[in-house]
Write a protein that holds these residues in place. Structure first.
Motif, mmCIF file in Angstrom:
data_model
loop_
_atom_site.group_PDB
_atom_site.id
_atom_site.type_symbol
_atom_site.label_atom_id
_atom_site.label_comp_id
_atom_site.label_asym_id
_atom_site.label_seq_id
_atom_site.Cartn_x
_atom_site.Cartn_y
_atom_site.Cartn_z
ATOM 1 N N TYR A 179 0.821 -1.223 0.000
ATOM 2 C CA TYR A 179 0.000 0.000 0.000
ATOM 3 C C TYR A 179 0.849 1.265 0.000
ATOM 4 O O TYR A 179 1.896 1.345 0.622
ATOM 5 C CB TYR A 179 -1.018 0.002 1.133
ATOM 6 C CG TYR A 179 -0.486 -0.356 2.500
ATOM 7 C CD1 TYR A 179 -0.396 -1.674 2.904
ATOM 8 C CD2 TYR A 179 -0.093 0.638 3.398
ATOM 9 C CE1 TYR A 179 0.076 -2.005 4.161
ATOM 10 C CE2 TYR A 179 0.374 0.320 4.660
ATOM 11 C CZ TYR A 179 0.457 -0.999 5.031
ATOM 12 O OH TYR A 179 0.931 -1.325 6.278
ATOM 13 N N HIS A 182 0.387 5.838 2.810
ATOM 14 C CA HIS A 182 0.902 6.461 4.027
ATOM 15 C C HIS A 182 1.888 7.580 3.680
ATOM 16 O O HIS A 182 2.753 7.394 2.836
ATOM 17 C CB HIS A 182 1.607 5.430 4.904
ATOM 18 C CG HIS A 182 0.669 4.506 5.626
ATOM 19 N ND1 HIS A 182 -0.496 4.038 5.073
ATOM 20 C CD2 HIS A 182 0.736 3.969 6.878
ATOM 21 C CE1 HIS A 182 -1.112 3.249 5.956
ATOM 22 N NE2 HIS A 182 -0.388 3.192 7.055
ATOM 23 N N ASP A 188 6.037 1.304 8.028
ATOM 24 C CA ASP A 188 4.638 1.259 7.578
ATOM 25 C C ASP A 188 4.371 2.527 6.764
ATOM 26 O O ASP A 188 4.032 3.543 7.316
ATOM 27 C CB ASP A 188 3.720 1.170 8.803
ATOM 28 C CG ASP A 188 2.268 1.098 8.408
ATOM 29 O OD1 ASP A 188 1.989 0.611 7.312
ATOM 30 O OD2 ASP A 188 1.413 1.549 9.194
ATOM 31 N N GLU A 219 -4.331 1.480 0.998
ATOM 32 C CA GLU A 219 -4.765 0.368 1.842
ATOM 33 C C GLU A 219 -6.291 0.351 2.004
ATOM 34 O O GLU A 219 -6.944 1.394 1.962
ATOM 35 C CB GLU A 219 -4.102 0.508 3.214
ATOM 36 C CG GLU A 219 -4.099 -0.758 4.041
ATOM 37 C CD GLU A 219 -3.342 -0.571 5.358
ATOM 38 O OE1 GLU A 219 -3.190 0.575 5.811
ATOM 39 O OE2 GLU A 219 -2.891 -1.588 5.937
ATOM 40 N N TYR A 317 5.151 2.893 15.475
ATOM 41 C CA TYR A 317 4.053 2.681 14.528
ATOM 42 C C TYR A 317 3.133 3.905 14.451
ATOM 43 O O TYR A 317 2.712 4.438 15.470
ATOM 44 C CB TYR A 317 3.263 1.441 14.975
ATOM 45 C CG TYR A 317 1.965 1.224 14.261
ATOM 46 C CD1 TYR A 317 1.945 0.794 12.940
ATOM 47 C CD2 TYR A 317 0.746 1.448 14.896
ATOM 48 C CE1 TYR A 317 0.731 0.587 12.281
ATOM 49 C CE2 TYR A 317 -0.458 1.239 14.247
ATOM 50 C CZ TYR A 317 -0.457 0.817 12.939
ATOM 51 O OH TYR A 317 -1.644 0.619 12.296
ATOM 52 N N HIS A 318 2.835 4.326 13.228
ATOM 53 C CA HIS A 318 1.930 5.451 12.955
ATOM 54 C C HIS A 318 2.348 6.739 13.672
ATOM 55 O O HIS A 318 1.494 7.481 14.159
ATOM 56 C CB HIS A 318 0.482 5.089 13.285
ATOM 57 C CG HIS A 318 -0.186 4.352 12.150
ATOM 58 N ND1 HIS A 318 -1.524 4.090 12.085
ATOM 59 C CD2 HIS A 318 0.333 3.826 11.003
ATOM 60 C CE1 HIS A 318 -1.811 3.439 10.966
ATOM 61 N NE2 HIS A 318 -0.690 3.251 10.288
#
Ligand SMILES: [Zn+2]
Length: 429
Positions: A179, A182, A188, A219, A317-318
């Motif tokens: 994907y 982001h 990620d 995504e 993460y994120h």
């Protein structure tokens, strides 16, 4: 593979080039990303118009952003999209307004438990605006009037994705899905994007038995849209992997495909055992990435996800801490190798039948004792015997490698020798 160190350098360059681009569910950042990937692989770029229905979903308006900032009472830019595209909530509507700190705070997102990190937030389906800041910066904000500016646009446009089909000898396909939605975060999921690109480059150079399909999609909605447009051909997909979180230092993790009898699960596990790297197995769970859509009951495709540390399992993460320092080209390059190990099994996992099934053939007659040479433990002879014994038209080479405890590549090598002298013959299923 003799791809180092040149490929490592190329991986680093691609990561660094893609990192600053503001990607989202739709928009120019995604087109720019795919355009850069096209310098490496001949992607077909698809555009799906706003309003297009996809099962229970619909392609929303396209979002683009030029600039955004917040100025404090003294006129200093205290939040600036120019410094990090994570500062703006994805899909924020335009705003140009002066407001109190109290009103502004209703639109600010922070992570008190990770005070130096800028969180990643989106609001695809509810029209609103917001900024993300580190909790440290948030706490420094003083009372007074703030000037708030977001120069963004929501308009009828399209959702953009990239697709690459590499034809093989047979129509059966191996799907690699990643994907591109982001913004500036690396594990990620720029790591998955870069891995898929270099895997595709490698497969383009090879003779292929299977066909391969690479998807570079936003995504969730991207896979839903793709499935809605390709429903009539998904039965060709026999194996699939979602490529994400492949660049951190953690051990390889395989999130299994949902179906208990999915062959991809057996293949990935065997490839990891053979590679002797430490690895973690996760059973399927219905959250996470696009494997959710591929595994939904209406499709039930055999799609797992081969990662390093999975989404949600690393504190960066994120957030803005998932940056270029959190991943390395070495780790991505190693992850490419893990995918190639899987491909190598998929390509050679065939079923053979022993053409001389009544007692053992006289192996010396076919020169096999010469192959074994003076080895004290002639492994090749063991592999030959396992194949001759189990090639009844039902056991695949994967079954034989598992039963024998031998590496798949050794069984495949022995099968090639037996095939070449006519002692076994492939069964086409
Ligand atoms: Zn994510």
């Amino acid at each position: 593979m003799n791809k180092r160190p040149l490929v490592r350098e190329e991986i680093s360059q691609l990561l660094e080039r893609l990192y600053p681009i503001c990607r989202s569910l739709t928009g120019e950042g995604n087109r720019e990303t795919l355009k850069i990937l096209r310098e490496h692989i001949p992607l077909d770029i698809r555009e799906v118009s706003t309003g297009t229905k996809a099962f229970d979903w619909e392609v929303p308006k396209e979002w683009n952003i030029i600039d955004a900032w917040v100025k404090d009472p003294s006129g200093n830019k205290v939040i600036d999209f120019g410094n990090s595209n994570l500062h703006v909530v994805g899909y924020s509507t335009p705003v140009n307004k002066v407001m109190s700190l109290e009103e502004l705070k209703g639109h600010l997102h922070t992570l008190p438990d990770s005070p130096t990190a800028i969180p990643y937030r989106t609001s695809y389906y509810e029209e609103q605006w917001g900024f993300c800041v580190s909790h440290e910066e948030y706490e420094k904000l003083e009372d007074g009037e703030y000037e708030v500016f977001i120069d963004s646009e929501l308009k009828d446009g399209s959702l953009t994705y990239g697709e690459l089909y590499l034809e093989g000898e047979i129509k059966d396909e191996f799907l690699i899905s990643t994907y591109i939605c982001h913004p500036s975060m690396c594990n990620d999921n720029l790591s998955g994007v870069v891995l898929s690109t270099f895997l595709a480059k490698e497969l383009m150079k090879r003779d292929r038995y299977m066909s391969y399909r690479f998807l570079f999609i936003p995504e969730t909605l991207g896979s839903i849209v793709w499935l809605s447009r390709n429903e009539d051909m998904v039965h060709n997909i026999k194996y699939g992997l979602v490529a994400t979180c492949t660049g951190d230092d953690g051990p390889v993790t395989y999130k299994m495909a949902k179906s208990d009898d999915a062959l991809i699960n057996e293949i990935v596990v065997k490839s990891l055992q053979d590679s002797r790297v430490p690895y973690i197995l996760q059973d399927f769970y219905p959250w996470g990435s696009d494997d959710r859509q591929y595994s939904s009951p209406g499709f039930d495709m055999p799609v797992g996800s081969l990662m390093r540390t999975p989404y949600r399992y690393f504190p960066e993460y994120h957030t803005s801490l998932d940056d270029l320092n959190f991943v390395s080209a070495d780790n991505i390059s190693d992850s490419v190798d893990r995918y190639i190990d899987v491909v190598n099994i998929v390509e050679k996992n065939k079923i053979y039948i022993n053409k001389n099934p009544k007692c053992e053939p006289r192996l010396g007659k076919y020169g096999f004792y010469n192959i074994a040479g003076g080895q004290r433990k002639p492994e090749i002879l063991d592999a030959l015997r396992w194949i001759l014994s189990l090639s009844d038209g039902y056991n695949s080479l994967l079954d034989i490698s598992k039963r024998s405890g031998m590496e798949f590549c050794k069984i495949a090598q022995a099968a090639k020798a037996l095939r070449e002298c006519g002692l076994i013959e492939e069964i086409r299923t």
